[in-house]
Motif scaffolding. Sequence first.
Motif, PDB file in Angstrom:
ATOM      1  N   CYS A   1      -9.327 -16.027  29.660  1.00  0.00           N
ATOM      2  CA  CYS A   1      -8.401 -15.537  30.685  1.00  0.00           C
ATOM      3  C   CYS A   1      -9.086 -15.389  32.039  1.00  0.00           C
ATOM      4  O   CYS A   1      -8.528 -15.785  33.065  1.00  0.00           O
ATOM      5  CB  CYS A   1      -7.791 -14.212  30.240  1.00  0.00           C
TER       6      CYS A   1
ATOM      7  N   ASN B   1      -4.965 -26.313  23.531  1.00  0.00           N
ATOM      8  CA  ASN B   1      -5.134 -25.133  24.399  1.00  0.00           C
ATOM      9  C   ASN B   1      -5.357 -23.851  23.607  1.00  0.00           C
ATOM     10  O   ASN B   1      -5.460 -22.774  24.197  1.00  0.00           O
ATOM     11  CB  ASN B   1      -3.913 -24.970  25.296  1.00  0.00           C
ATOM     12  N   ILE B   2      -5.412 -23.939  22.293  1.00  0.00           N
ATOM     13  CA  ILE B   2      -5.613 -22.767  21.444  1.00  0.00           C
ATOM     14  C   ILE B   2      -7.110 -22.593  21.200  1.00  0.00           C
ATOM     15  O   ILE B   2      -7.849 -23.558  21.026  1.00  0.00           O
ATOM     16  CB  ILE B   2      -4.883 -22.949  20.089  1.00  0.00           C
TER      17      ILE B   2
ATOM     18  N   CYS C   1      -1.646 -12.762  26.323  1.00  0.00           N
ATOM     19  CA  CYS C   1      -2.898 -12.781  25.557  1.00  0.00           C
ATOM     20  C   CYS C   1      -3.069 -11.445  24.828  1.00  0.00           C
ATOM     21  O   CYS C   1      -4.064 -10.756  24.979  1.00  0.00           O
ATOM     22  CB  CYS C   1      -4.083 -13.067  26.484  1.00  0.00           C
TER      23      CYS C   1
ATOM     24  N   PHE D   1      -6.572 -18.225  24.020  1.00  0.00           N
ATOM     25  CA  PHE D   1      -6.536 -19.524  24.674  1.00  0.00           C
ATOM     26  C   PHE D   1      -7.934 -20.132  24.674  1.00  0.00           C
ATOM     27  O   PHE D   1      -8.928 -19.431  24.638  1.00  0.00           O
ATOM     28  CB  PHE D   1      -6.047 -19.392  26.120  1.00  0.00           C
ATOM     29  N   ARG D   2      -8.006 -21.447  24.728  1.00  0.00           N
ATOM     30  CA  ARG D   2      -9.301 -22.131  24.737  1.00  0.00           C
ATOM     31  C   ARG D   2     -10.100 -21.775  25.981  1.00  0.00           C
ATOM     32  O   ARG D   2     -11.284 -21.472  25.912  1.00  0.00           O
ATOM     33  CB  ARG D   2      -9.105 -23.640  24.653  1.00  0.00           C
TER      34      ARG D   2
ATOM     35  N   ILE E   1       2.437 -23.257  22.858  1.00  0.00           N
ATOM     36  CA  ILE E   1       1.184 -23.817  23.345  1.00  0.00           C
ATOM     37  C   ILE E   1       0.689 -24.841  22.330  1.00  0.00           C
ATOM     38  O   ILE E   1       0.694 -24.591  21.130  1.00  0.00           O
ATOM     39  CB  ILE E   1       0.124 -22.704  23.535  1.00  0.00           C
TER      40      ILE E   1
ATOM     41  N   CYS F   1     -10.140 -14.075  23.604  1.00  0.00           N
ATOM     42  CA  CYS F   1      -8.933 -14.686  24.143  1.00  0.00           C
ATOM     43  C   CYS F   1      -8.326 -15.640  23.116  1.00  0.00           C
ATOM     44  O   CYS F   1      -9.049 -16.286  22.354  1.00  0.00           O
ATOM     45  CB  CYS F   1      -9.270 -15.430  25.433  1.00  0.00           C
TER      46      CYS F   1
ATOM     47  N   TYR G   1      -9.742 -18.833  33.534  1.00  0.00           N
ATOM     48  CA  TYR G   1      -8.488 -19.448  33.949  1.00  0.00           C
ATOM     49  C   TYR G   1      -8.007 -18.862  35.273  1.00  0.00           C
ATOM     50  O   TYR G   1      -7.668 -19.587  36.203  1.00  0.00           O
ATOM     51  CB  TYR G   1      -7.443 -19.249  32.857  1.00  0.00           C
TER      52      TYR G   1
ATOM     53  N   ARG H   1      -1.344 -14.324  31.788  1.00  0.00           N
ATOM     54  CA  ARG H   1      -2.355 -14.158  30.739  1.00  0.00           C
ATOM     55  C   ARG H   1      -2.376 -12.724  30.206  1.00  0.00           C
ATOM     56  O   ARG H   1      -2.550 -12.514  29.017  1.00  0.00           O
ATOM     57  CB  ARG H   1      -3.737 -14.552  31.266  1.00  0.00           C
TER      58      ARG H   1
END
Length: 116
Positions: free
Chosen positions: A53, A109-110, A80, A49-50, A105, A47, A56, A76
């Motif tokens: 998915c 949050n990365i 994503c 994002f930190r 972003i 993913c 989240y 997402r």
Amino acid sequence: MLWIRRNTRSYYNKTDGCLSKAKMKIFLLIGIKIYWLLMPKSKRKKCIFRTSCSNYVFKITAKGGLWKGLKALKFRYVNCRHGYQLFKNPINNKIHLILPNREVINEENIAERLLK
């Protein structure tokens, strides 16, 4: 006789086979848990994002309900994927991620693997 018809109608309306939002929410949460059990972490897609998915979407669904969970899943799923860009802001030297839908972003949050 009228009373029996009303009760019969209301009985059939309650059991006409439709699933309630609460049941659908449970199915979505169970589906994510099954995904976690069947797919080892090494086989899952990485993913951007930190928070992953699936984590989240699970958190949003558990807190906000089915519709918010489905919106989070759609967001997402669409973002994503390939098409994102990393951008280093020359003013404050922070890294930002520009998603395919052009949403920006912040660095916190990365995913860490993208920041290295």
